[in-house]
Enzyme design. Sequence first.
Site, mmCIF file in Angstrom:
data_model
loop_
_atom_site.group_PDB
_atom_site.id
_atom_site.type_symbol
_atom_site.label_atom_id
_atom_site.label_comp_id
_atom_site.label_asym_id
_atom_site.label_seq_id
_atom_site.Cartn_x
_atom_site.Cartn_y
_atom_site.Cartn_z
ATOM 1 C CB CYS A 77 29.924 20.468 -89.854
ATOM 2 S SG CYS A 77 31.198 21.597 -90.432
ATOM 3 C CG HIS A 176 27.361 21.219 -93.457
ATOM 4 N ND1 HIS A 176 26.701 21.512 -92.113
ATOM 5 C CD2 HIS A 176 28.289 21.843 -93.783
ATOM 6 C CE1 HIS A 176 27.542 22.232 -91.609
ATOM 7 N NE2 HIS A 176 28.472 22.405 -92.710
ATOM 8 C CD GLU A 178 23.015 20.282 -92.286
ATOM 9 O OE1 GLU A 178 23.851 21.242 -92.317
ATOM 10 O OE2 GLU A 178 23.376 18.873 -92.234
#
Length: 194
Positions: A77, A176, A178
């Site tokens: 990001c 992202h 995650e």
Amino acid sequence: MEVAIIKYNSGNVLSVLYALERLGVQAKLTDDPEEIKKADKVIFPGQGEASSAMKYLREKKLDLLIKDLDQPFFGICLGQQLLCSHSEENDTSCLGIFPIQVKKFPPLDKVPHVGWNNLENINSPLLAEVTEEDYVYYVHSYYAELHPEYTIASTHYLEDFSALLHKDNYYAMQAHPEKSSLAGQKILTNFLKL
């Protein structure tokens, strides 16, 4: 395997730590140059504003350190944007790993870009087992332009932009991983295998 997550007063760090824990990896959050240098892998996540993030990196001399690393390095990001040469966000000079400009999406009512989009033009071992049908999660108002050599996947939202970048030992992703379910887990796993 030692994994260092660079601490530089940006958000989104805990979710990356938890995602790595789910993969069986205990990463270390640090801004200590020696710990970062000795790590097998380095992750550079972030949510926040480019100029204040760069200011912190320069104060801690992490800007110089990052450019000197030779182990696999993954910007996420804001971490991707800071690896580029310049950001329109507060006219910020960035790290310059990638000779790419970071632009603001057109000022429409659809900014920031929040939500799920697929990856296109996939071209990297980092994306092994990830297909153009897989979706990843984005939250951003700025994007890295496409580059003929360093863009390894793209996404379209108002503009085509670099979803992922790769140069030498540096990898970077605007979305992202995650927070991107199974596709993100595959990408993180592939990075840890590099």
